[in-house]
Design a protein around this motif. Structure first.
Motif, PDB file in Angstrom:
ATOM      1  N   LEU A 132      -4.824  10.791  -5.887  1.00  0.00           N
ATOM      2  CA  LEU A 132      -4.016   9.611  -6.188  1.00  0.00           C
ATOM      3  C   LEU A 132      -3.634   8.884  -4.898  1.00  0.00           C
ATOM      4  CD1 LEU A 132      -2.748   7.998  -8.493  1.00  0.00           C
ATOM      5  CD2 LEU A 132      -0.729   9.466  -8.301  1.00  0.00           C
ATOM      6  N   GLU A 133      -3.410   9.631  -3.841  1.00  0.00           N
ATOM      7  CA  GLU A 133      -3.103   9.023  -2.538  1.00  0.00           C
ATOM      8  C   GLU A 133      -4.282   8.186  -2.040  1.00  0.00           C
ATOM      9  OE1 GLU A 133      -0.942   7.803   0.446  1.00  0.00           O
ATOM     10  OE2 GLU A 133      -0.064   9.477  -0.648  1.00  0.00           O
ATOM     11  N   LYS A 134      -5.496   8.685  -2.223  1.00  0.00           N
ATOM     12  CA  LYS A 134      -6.685   7.926  -1.818  1.00  0.00           C
ATOM     13  C   LYS A 134      -6.807   6.634  -2.630  1.00  0.00           C
ATOM     14  CE  LYS A 134      -9.338  11.896  -0.282  1.00  0.00           C
ATOM     15  NZ  LYS A 134     -10.501  12.738  -0.479  1.00  0.00           N
ATOM     16  N   VAL A 135      -6.539   6.731  -3.912  1.00  0.00           N
ATOM     17  CA  VAL A 135      -6.581   5.545  -4.772  1.00  0.00           C
ATOM     18  C   VAL A 135      -5.522   4.541  -4.318  1.00  0.00           C
ATOM     19  CG1 VAL A 135      -6.202   4.710  -7.133  1.00  0.00           C
ATOM     20  CG2 VAL A 135      -7.549   6.785  -6.755  1.00  0.00           C
ATOM     21  N   ALA A 136      -4.322   5.033  -4.021  1.00  0.00           N
ATOM     22  CA  ALA A 136      -3.237   4.159  -3.573  1.00  0.00           C
ATOM     23  C   ALA A 136      -3.591   3.468  -2.259  1.00  0.00           C
ATOM     24  CB  ALA A 136      -1.950   4.967  -3.421  1.00  0.00           C
ATOM     25  N   GLN A 137      -4.234   4.174  -1.353  1.00  0.00           N
ATOM     26  CA  GLN A 137      -4.633   3.564  -0.083  1.00  0.00           C
ATOM     27  C   GLN A 137      -5.640   2.441  -0.304  1.00  0.00           C
ATOM     28  OE1 GLN A 137      -3.543   3.936   3.103  1.00  0.00           O
ATOM     29  NE2 GLN A 137      -1.915   5.122   2.167  1.00  0.00           N
ATOM     30  N   GLU A 138      -6.561   2.648  -1.229  1.00  0.00           N
ATOM     31  CA  GLU A 138      -7.530   1.588  -1.541  1.00  0.00           C
ATOM     32  C   GLU A 138      -6.831   0.370  -2.152  1.00  0.00           C
ATOM     33  OE1 GLU A 138     -11.274   2.373  -3.423  1.00  0.00           O
ATOM     34  OE2 GLU A 138     -11.295   4.423  -2.637  1.00  0.00           O
ATOM     35  N   LEU A 139      -5.868   0.620  -3.027  1.00  0.00           N
ATOM     36  CA  LEU A 139      -5.122  -0.474  -3.629  1.00  0.00           C
ATOM     37  C   LEU A 139      -4.308  -1.220  -2.568  1.00  0.00           C
ATOM     38  CD1 LEU A 139      -3.902   1.280  -6.892  1.00  0.00           C
ATOM     39  CD2 LEU A 139      -5.526  -0.615  -6.752  1.00  0.00           C
ATOM     40  N   LYS A 140      -3.782  -0.492  -1.616  1.00  0.00           N
ATOM     41  CA  LYS A 140      -3.030  -1.119  -0.527  1.00  0.00           C
ATOM     42  C   LYS A 140      -3.955  -1.998   0.319  1.00  0.00           C
ATOM     43  CE  LYS A 140      -0.231  -0.134   3.490  1.00  0.00           C
ATOM     44  NZ  LYS A 140       0.257   0.861   4.407  1.00  0.00           N
ATOM     45  N   ARG A 141      -5.122  -1.468   0.681  1.00  0.00           N
ATOM     46  CA  ARG A 141      -6.086  -2.263   1.459  1.00  0.00           C
ATOM     47  C   ARG A 141      -6.515  -3.513   0.706  1.00  0.00           C
ATOM     48  NH1 ARG A 141      -7.866   2.848   3.050  1.00  0.00           N
ATOM     49  NH2 ARG A 141      -9.434   2.940   1.443  1.00  0.00           N
ATOM     50  N   GLY A 142      -6.555  -3.421  -0.622  1.00  0.00           N
ATOM     51  CA  GLY A 142      -6.951  -4.559  -1.444  1.00  0.00           C
ATOM     52  C   GLY A 142      -5.831  -5.560  -1.678  1.00  0.00           C
ATOM     53  N   GLY A 143      -4.638  -5.266  -1.166  1.00  0.00           N
ATOM     54  CA  GLY A 143      -3.527  -6.191  -1.303  1.00  0.00           C
ATOM     55  C   GLY A 143      -2.681  -6.009  -2.556  1.00  0.00           C
ATOM     56  N   TRP A 144      -2.953  -4.973  -3.327  1.00  0.00           N
ATOM     57  CA  TRP A 144      -2.213  -4.736  -4.565  1.00  0.00           C
ATOM     58  C   TRP A 144      -0.870  -4.062  -4.328  1.00  0.00           C
ATOM     59  CZ3 TRP A 144      -3.612  -6.256  -9.440  1.00  0.00           C
ATOM     60  CH2 TRP A 144      -4.907  -6.772  -9.569  1.00  0.00           C
ATOM     61  N   LEU A 145      -0.808  -3.199  -3.307  1.00  0.00           N
ATOM     62  CA  LEU A 145       0.395  -2.413  -3.049  1.00  0.00           C
ATOM     63  C   LEU A 145       0.888  -2.613  -1.634  1.00  0.00           C
ATOM     64  CD1 LEU A 145      -0.675   1.083  -4.480  1.00  0.00           C
ATOM     65  CD2 LEU A 145       0.402  -0.799  -5.713  1.00  0.00           C
ATOM     66  N   GLU A 146       2.153  -2.300  -1.434  1.00  0.00           N
ATOM     67  CA  GLU A 146       2.701  -2.173  -0.088  1.00  0.00           C
ATOM     68  C   GLU A 146       3.366  -0.801  -0.026  1.00  0.00           C
ATOM     69  OE1 GLU A 146       6.897  -4.535  -0.377  1.00  0.00           O
ATOM     70  OE2 GLU A 146       5.110  -5.735  -0.038  1.00  0.00           O
TER      71      GLU A 146
END
Length: 69
Positions: A39-53
């Motif tokens: 889940l951490e890896k998924v979150a990092q990808e979402l962060k790189r994509g601009g979805w999360l901070e």
């Protein structure tokens, strides 16, 4: 690939419910019985994509980068 997409949807949905608060990824992993490391890896990808901070430290975690409305 499908698993990653499903986890991303679960995580984004969870963050949306918590409207603007930073949420520790361990809480989400435990709540939905998901592997924290993946889940951490998924979150990092979402962060790189601009979805999360994210924010480190006490009271940190992830939140949506933009208002879902």
């Amino acid at each position: 690939m499908r698993k990653k997409f499903d986890y991303a949807l679960i995580f984004i949905g969870c963050l949306k419910k918590r409207s603007g608060e930073f949420v520790d990824i361990s809480v989400v992993a435990k709540e939905f019985n998901l592997p924290r490391a993946y889940l951490e890896k998924v979150a990092q990808e979402l962060k790189r994509g601009g979805w999360l901070e994210s924010r480190k430290g006490a009271g940190g975690g992830y939140r949506l980068a933009k208002d879902p409305g």
